[in-house]
Design a protein around this motif. Structure first.
Motif, PDB file in Angstrom:
ATOM      1  N   SER A   3       0.804  -1.201   0.000  1.00 55.63           N
ATOM      2  CA  SER A   3       0.000   0.000   0.000  1.00 55.63           C
ATOM      3  C   SER A   3       0.837   1.249   0.000  1.00 55.63           C
ATOM      4  CB  SER A   3      -0.900  -0.006   1.220  1.00 55.63           C
ATOM      5  OG  SER A   3      -0.141  -0.097   2.365  1.00 55.63           O
ATOM      6  N   GLY A  26      -0.325  -4.414   4.558  1.00 54.13           N
ATOM      7  CA  GLY A  26       0.038  -5.240   3.517  1.00 54.13           C
ATOM      8  C   GLY A  26       1.407  -5.348   3.048  1.00 54.13           C
ATOM      9  N   VAL A  99      -2.764   5.587  -7.192  1.00 54.07           N
ATOM     10  CA  VAL A  99      -3.315   4.231  -7.176  1.00 54.07           C
ATOM     11  C   VAL A  99      -2.728   3.491  -5.979  1.00 54.07           C
ATOM     12  CG1 VAL A  99      -3.614   2.086  -8.454  1.00 54.07           C
ATOM     13  CG2 VAL A  99      -3.410   4.271  -9.698  1.00 54.07           C
ATOM     14  N   ASP A 100      -3.602   3.083  -5.050  1.00 54.63           N
ATOM     15  CA  ASP A 100      -3.137   2.441  -3.829  1.00 54.63           C
ATOM     16  C   ASP A 100      -4.285   1.614  -3.249  1.00 54.63           C
ATOM     17  OD1 ASP A 100      -0.502   3.155  -1.931  1.00 54.63           O
ATOM     18  OD2 ASP A 100      -2.176   2.258  -0.842  1.00 54.63           O
ATOM     19  N   PRO A 101      -3.985   0.509  -2.556  1.00 57.30           N
ATOM     20  CA  PRO A 101      -5.070  -0.279  -1.966  1.00 57.30           C
ATOM     21  C   PRO A 101      -5.514   0.170  -0.582  1.00 57.30           C
ATOM     22  CG  PRO A 101      -3.017  -1.451  -1.708  1.00 57.30           C
ATOM     23  CD  PRO A 101      -2.699  -0.202  -2.474  1.00 57.30           C
ATOM     24  N   THR A 102      -4.886   1.215  -0.015  1.00 58.46           N
ATOM     25  CA  THR A 102      -5.151   1.597   1.367  1.00 58.46           C
ATOM     26  C   THR A 102      -5.948   2.899   1.435  1.00 58.46           C
ATOM     27  OG1 THR A 102      -3.083   0.546   2.037  1.00 58.46           O
ATOM     28  CG2 THR A 102      -4.090   2.062   3.604  1.00 58.46           C
ATOM     29  N   GLU A 126      -8.687   3.425  -5.483  1.00 60.97           N
ATOM     30  CA  GLU A 126      -8.349   2.300  -4.610  1.00 60.97           C
ATOM     31  C   GLU A 126      -8.307   1.044  -5.470  1.00 60.97           C
ATOM     32  OE1 GLU A 126     -10.167  -0.144  -0.770  1.00 60.97           O
ATOM     33  OE2 GLU A 126     -10.971   1.837  -1.293  1.00 60.97           O
ATOM     34  N   ALA A 127      -7.150   0.402  -5.527  1.00 61.25           N
ATOM     35  CA  ALA A 127      -6.991  -0.751  -6.412  1.00 61.25           C
ATOM     36  C   ALA A 127      -5.902  -1.669  -5.886  1.00 61.25           C
ATOM     37  CB  ALA A 127      -6.639  -0.299  -7.830  1.00 61.25           C
ATOM     38  N   GLU A 128      -6.104  -2.958  -6.073  1.00 56.40           N
ATOM     39  CA  GLU A 128      -5.089  -3.971  -5.821  1.00 56.40           C
ATOM     40  C   GLU A 128      -4.452  -4.323  -7.156  1.00 56.40           C
ATOM     41  OE1 GLU A 128      -3.916  -5.343  -3.145  1.00 56.40           O
ATOM     42  OE2 GLU A 128      -5.374  -4.862  -1.564  1.00 56.40           O
ATOM     43  N   ASP A 132      -6.138  -5.358 -10.677  1.00 57.43           N
ATOM     44  CA  ASP A 132      -7.068  -4.282 -11.016  1.00 57.43           C
ATOM     45  C   ASP A 132      -6.531  -3.335 -12.075  1.00 57.43           C
ATOM     46  OD1 ASP A 132      -8.879  -5.262  -9.175  1.00 57.43           O
ATOM     47  OD2 ASP A 132      -8.266  -3.909  -7.578  1.00 57.43           O
ATOM     48  N   SER A 147       7.245  -0.327  -6.196  1.00 62.74           N
ATOM     49  CA  SER A 147       6.005  -1.083  -6.032  1.00 62.74           C
ATOM     50  C   SER A 147       6.046  -2.410  -6.769  1.00 62.74           C
ATOM     51  CB  SER A 147       4.803  -0.249  -6.504  1.00 62.74           C
ATOM     52  OG  SER A 147       4.995   0.237  -7.814  1.00 62.74           O
TER      53      SER A 147
END
Length: 311
Positions: A3, A26, A99-102, A126-128, A132, A147
Motif C-alpha cells: 500500500s 500489507g 493508485v493504492d489499496p489503502t 483504490e486498487a489492488e 485491477d 512497487s
C-alpha cells in the motif's frame, strides 16, 4: 501490492530499508496490519525528505527528447500522495491518479492535493495490483515507485503496466539503488558495521516477503531486460542522490530516529543480542551516543530510475 511501496517507503536495498520500515509506497509481510495513523505520517515525512531526488527524476523524464505530451499519469503504489502531488506540479497539464489499496493513504493524498490547490488534477483510485490494472485507464506516464517488487510475478505486472501506455508513453520504474546510511561504520561502541548487518537482515526479510506473495516468481533483477520483455524500449537509467550531511536538521533527525525504531522492532529476531543492545542504546534519548544527540548522524541514499517507452 504494497500500500505504500513507493515514495518513502518510496528504498531498494534502500527499498529493503523501506521494506523494513513498513514495506515496509500489507507490505512488511503476509498478514501484517499497520496503524495508519502512525505509519501515514512516517511515510509522508520520508517522502517529503526525498522530494528533491523524486523531483529531479520527474524533471529528467519531462525533459527527454522523446518525452510525449504528458496528459495523464498513474502513480502506482502512491502511499500518502507526496510524489503524486509532486508529479502534478512537474506535469502541469496532466491529470495525476494516485493508485493504492489503502483508503487511509488515499485520504492523505486527497488532503494534500487540497492544501496545494491541486484537487482539480489529482484523483485517487483504490486498487489492488496487478489484478485491477484494467480499471486504471490509459496513461502517458506510469510511475512505479518501489512497487513492482511487491507483485509476485513482476514480469507479468510490468507487461500489464506497459499495456496501459498510450503510444510514446513511458514507464518509470524505481527499483534498485543503494542502502541508506545514517551512521559511521564504527559507532565507538559495539561491533563496527551495524548498518551492514541490518542490511543483511533486511535482505533476508525482503526475500521472505517475496516468496510469500501470491503467484511469486523468482526474477533476475535485470530491470532493463524486464522492460524489454514487457515490450518496451529502454530509454535510460539514472540514479538520484539524497545527501543530507551531519549535522542533520531536526525533522531529518526525527525521521532517522523513527526509521531506526521501526527497524529495531521488525529486525530484532534477525539480529544478535549485541546488535540489539547497540540499537537500544542508539534509541535512548538520554544517551549522548544515541541518535537523538550524537553529532555524526546523517542521511545518504541513492534511488535508481529505469525508463521504458512504448513505441
Amino acid at each position: 501490492m504494497s500500500s505504500h511501496a513507493g515514495h518513502g517507503h518510496h528504498d531498494s536495498h534502500s527499498d529493503r530499508d523501506a521494506h523494513v520500515h513498513t514495506h515496509g509506497p500489507g507490505a512488511a509481510g503476509a498478514g501484517t496490519e499497520f496503524d495508519w495513523n502512525v505509519m501515514g505520517p512516517m511515510l509522508e515525512q520520508e517522502a517529503e525528505l526525498n522530494s528533491g531526488p523524486y523531483e529531479e527524476a520527474a524533471r529528467w523524464i519531462a525533459a527527454l527528447p522523446t518525452a510525449p505530451e504528458v496528459r495523464r499519469v498513474l502513480d502506482i503504489g502512491s502511499g500518502p500522495g507526496v510524489v503524486t502531488c509532486l508529479l502534478a506540479e512537474v506535469f502541469p497539464e496532466a491529470e495525476v491518479v494516485a493508485v493504492d489499496p489503502t483508503p487511509a493513504l488515499l485520504e492523505r493524498t486527497e488532503d494534500r492535493a487540497r492544501r496545494l490547490g491541486l484537487s482539480g488534477r489529482v484523483r485517487t483510485v483504490e486498487a489492488e495490483l496487478p489484478q485491477d490494472a484494467d480499471r486504471l485507464g490509459e496513461a502517458d506516464l506510469v510511475w512505479a515507485g518501489n512497487s513492482l517488487h511487491h507483485m509476485g510475478d513482476q514480469r507479468a505486472a510490468l507487461t500489464r503496466f506497459a499495456g496501459l501506455l498510450r503510444p510514446g508513453g513511458t514507464v518509470a520504474l524505481l527499483e534498485g539503488g543503494l542502502p541508506t546510511r545514517r551512521l559511521p561504520r564504527d559507532l565507538g561502541f559495539g561491533r563496527p558495521g551495524l548498518e551492514a548487518r541490518m542490511d543483511a537482515a533486511s535482505a533476508a526479510r525482503f526475500d521472505r516477503m517475496r516468496t510469500e506473495l501470491p503467484d511469486a516468481r523468482r526474477e533476475t533483477e535485470d530491470w532493463r531486460a524486464l522492460i524489454e520483455a514487457a515490450g518496451l524500449t529502454p530509454q535510460g537509467t539514472r540514479t538520484f542522490l539524497l545527501d543530507l550531511p551531519a549535522p542533520l536538521s531536526g525533522p531529518a533527525r526525527d525521521h532517522v530516529v523513527t526509521r531506526m525504531t521501526r527497524e529495531a522492532q521488525v529486525l530484532g529476531e534477525l539480529l544478535d543480542a549485541e546488535d540489539r543492545a547497540v540499537l537500544d542504546r542508539l534509541l535512548d534519548p538520554e544517551d549522548p551516543a544515541g541518535l537523538h544527540r550524537r553529532p555524526d548522524v546523517h542521511l545518504l541514499s541513492a534511488r535508481t530510475v529505469h525508463l521504458g517507452r512504448r513505441d
